[in-house]
Design a protein around this motif. Structure first.
Motif, PDB file in Angstrom:
ATOM      1  N   PRO A   3      43.821  22.496   9.502  1.00 49.92           N
ATOM      2  CA  PRO A   3      42.981  23.564   9.003  1.00 49.92           C
ATOM      3  C   PRO A   3      43.341  23.321   7.242  1.00 49.92           C
ATOM      4  O   PRO A   3      42.256  23.308   6.377  1.00 49.92           O
ATOM      5  CB  PRO A   3      43.548  24.535   9.281  1.00 49.92           C
ATOM      6  CG  PRO A   3      44.127  24.447  10.578  1.00 49.92           C
ATOM      7  CD  PRO A   3      44.579  23.037  10.574  1.00 49.92           C
ATOM      8  N   ASP A   4      44.375  22.825   6.890  1.00 52.02           N
ATOM      9  CA  ASP A   4      44.719  22.652   5.236  1.00 52.02           C
ATOM     10  C   ASP A   4      44.267  21.181   4.957  1.00 52.02           C
ATOM     11  O   ASP A   4      44.387  20.974   3.722  1.00 52.02           O
ATOM     12  CB  ASP A   4      46.122  22.952   5.072  1.00 52.02           C
ATOM     13  CG  ASP A   4      47.199  21.994   5.696  1.00 52.02           C
ATOM     14  OD1 ASP A   4      46.523  21.232   6.319  1.00 52.02           O
ATOM     15  OD2 ASP A   4      48.173  22.368   5.293  1.00 52.02           O
ATOM     16  N   GLY A   5      43.900  20.419   6.083  1.00 49.21           N
ATOM     17  CA  GLY A   5      43.468  19.255   5.363  1.00 49.21           C
ATOM     18  C   GLY A   5      44.736  17.876   5.218  1.00 49.21           C
ATOM     19  O   GLY A   5      44.369  16.861   4.887  1.00 49.21           O
ATOM     20  N   SER A   6      45.877  18.531   5.655  1.00 49.31           N
ATOM     21  CA  SER A   6      47.200  17.522   5.056  1.00 49.31           C
ATOM     22  C   SER A   6      47.412  16.668   6.219  1.00 49.31           C
ATOM     23  O   SER A   6      48.190  15.585   5.862  1.00 49.31           O
ATOM     24  CB  SER A   6      48.267  18.597   5.043  1.00 49.31           C
ATOM     25  OG  SER A   6      48.692  19.196   6.080  1.00 49.31           O
ATOM     26  N   LYS A   7      46.893  16.703   7.506  1.00 47.30           N
ATOM     27  CA  LYS A   7      47.559  15.769   8.497  1.00 47.30           C
ATOM     28  C   LYS A   7      46.430  15.665   9.494  1.00 47.30           C
ATOM     29  O   LYS A   7      45.504  16.598   9.623  1.00 47.30           O
ATOM     30  CB  LYS A   7      49.047  16.078   8.764  1.00 47.30           C
ATOM     31  CG  LYS A   7      48.983  17.472   9.649  1.00 47.30           C
ATOM     32  CD  LYS A   7      50.521  17.945  10.076  1.00 47.30           C
ATOM     33  CE  LYS A   7      50.438  19.240  10.338  1.00 47.30           C
ATOM     34  NZ  LYS A   7      51.908  19.361  10.841  1.00 47.30           N
ATOM     35  N   THR A   8      46.440  14.884  10.605  1.00 53.15           N
ATOM     36  CA  THR A   8      45.778  14.547  11.806  1.00 53.15           C
ATOM     37  C   THR A   8      46.891  15.399  12.793  1.00 53.15           C
ATOM     38  O   THR A   8      47.873  15.077  12.946  1.00 53.15           O
ATOM     39  CB  THR A   8      45.586  13.200  11.986  1.00 53.15           C
ATOM     40  OG1 THR A   8      44.630  12.565  11.044  1.00 53.15           O
ATOM     41  CG2 THR A   8      44.687  12.981  13.511  1.00 53.15           C
ATOM     42  N   VAL A   9      45.788  16.276  13.696  1.00 52.49           N
ATOM     43  CA  VAL A   9      46.826  16.693  14.691  1.00 52.49           C
ATOM     44  C   VAL A   9      45.944  16.448  16.205  1.00 52.49           C
ATOM     45  O   VAL A   9      44.850  15.855  15.851  1.00 52.49           O
ATOM     46  CB  VAL A   9      47.001  18.264  14.522  1.00 52.49           C
ATOM     47  CG1 VAL A   9      48.056  18.493  13.196  1.00 52.49           C
ATOM     48  CG2 VAL A   9      45.580  19.014  14.458  1.00 52.49           C
ATOM     49  N   SER A  10      46.482  16.871  17.351  1.00 54.75           N
ATOM     50  CA  SER A  10      45.811  16.588  18.427  1.00 54.75           C
ATOM     51  C   SER A  10      45.154  17.812  19.188  1.00 54.75           C
ATOM     52  O   SER A  10      45.938  18.790  19.122  1.00 54.75           O
ATOM     53  CB  SER A  10      46.514  15.897  19.598  1.00 54.75           C
ATOM     54  OG  SER A  10      47.048  14.801  18.685  1.00 54.75           O
ATOM     55  N   ARG A  11      44.035  18.053  19.664  1.00 47.19           N
ATOM     56  CA  ARG A  11      43.436  19.030  20.460  1.00 47.19           C
ATOM     57  C   ARG A  11      43.392  18.942  21.906  1.00 47.19           C
ATOM     58  O   ARG A  11      42.706  17.673  22.367  1.00 47.19           O
ATOM     59  CB  ARG A  11      42.006  19.483  20.021  1.00 47.19           C
ATOM     60  CG  ARG A  11      42.119  19.980  18.513  1.00 47.19           C
ATOM     61  CD  ARG A  11      40.771  20.260  17.851  1.00 47.19           C
ATOM     62  NE  ARG A  11      40.404  21.618  18.307  1.00 47.19           N
ATOM     63  CZ  ARG A  11      39.292  22.153  18.171  1.00 47.19           C
ATOM     64  NH1 ARG A  11      38.208  21.483  17.732  1.00 47.19           N
ATOM     65  NH2 ARG A  11      39.012  23.298  18.481  1.00 47.19           N
TER      66      ARG A  11
END
Length: 107
Positions: free
Chosen positions: A56-64
């Motif tokens: 959400p803050d655009g700082s990293k890639t996460v996984s859903r």
């Protein structure tokens, strides 16, 4: 396993779990699941590991994660017996759930 959504390297995590497990070892892995019907559920049907998204803050890639199939495909070809799989129930689309898999590795 409950930290997989915070990683963009799900396959690396799975490979490390297999590496440190004994042959025939049992792995139990799970993570929070996203709400059914959100964008990305079609991609999740064939995804290996989580569907990558920007935090959400655009700082990293996460996984859903949306289903246990995503977890199981991380271990494709290495699973002997599946003891348990859990997916969010379709009737609970307004709630968050969990995806879980418990399985034995090939000996």
């Amino acid at each position: 396993g409950w930290v997989l959504p915070y990683s963009s390297e799900n396959q690396r995590v799975a490979d490390e779990a297999v590496r440190v497990a004994k042959p025939g070892g049992i792995i139990a892995i799970g993570c929070p699941a996203e709400i059914h019907g959100e964008p990305g559920t079609e991609e999740a049907a064939t995804a290996v590991g989580g569907v990558p998204v920007t935090s959400p803050d655009g700082s990293k890639t996460v996984s859903r994660f949306f289903n246990s199939g995503q977890l199981m495909r991380l271990f494709e070809g290495k699973i002997d017996t599946v003891y348990f799989r859990q997916d969010p129930h379709p009737a609970t689309v307004e709630q968050r759930g969990n995806v879980t898999a418990v399985f034995r590795l090939n000996a």
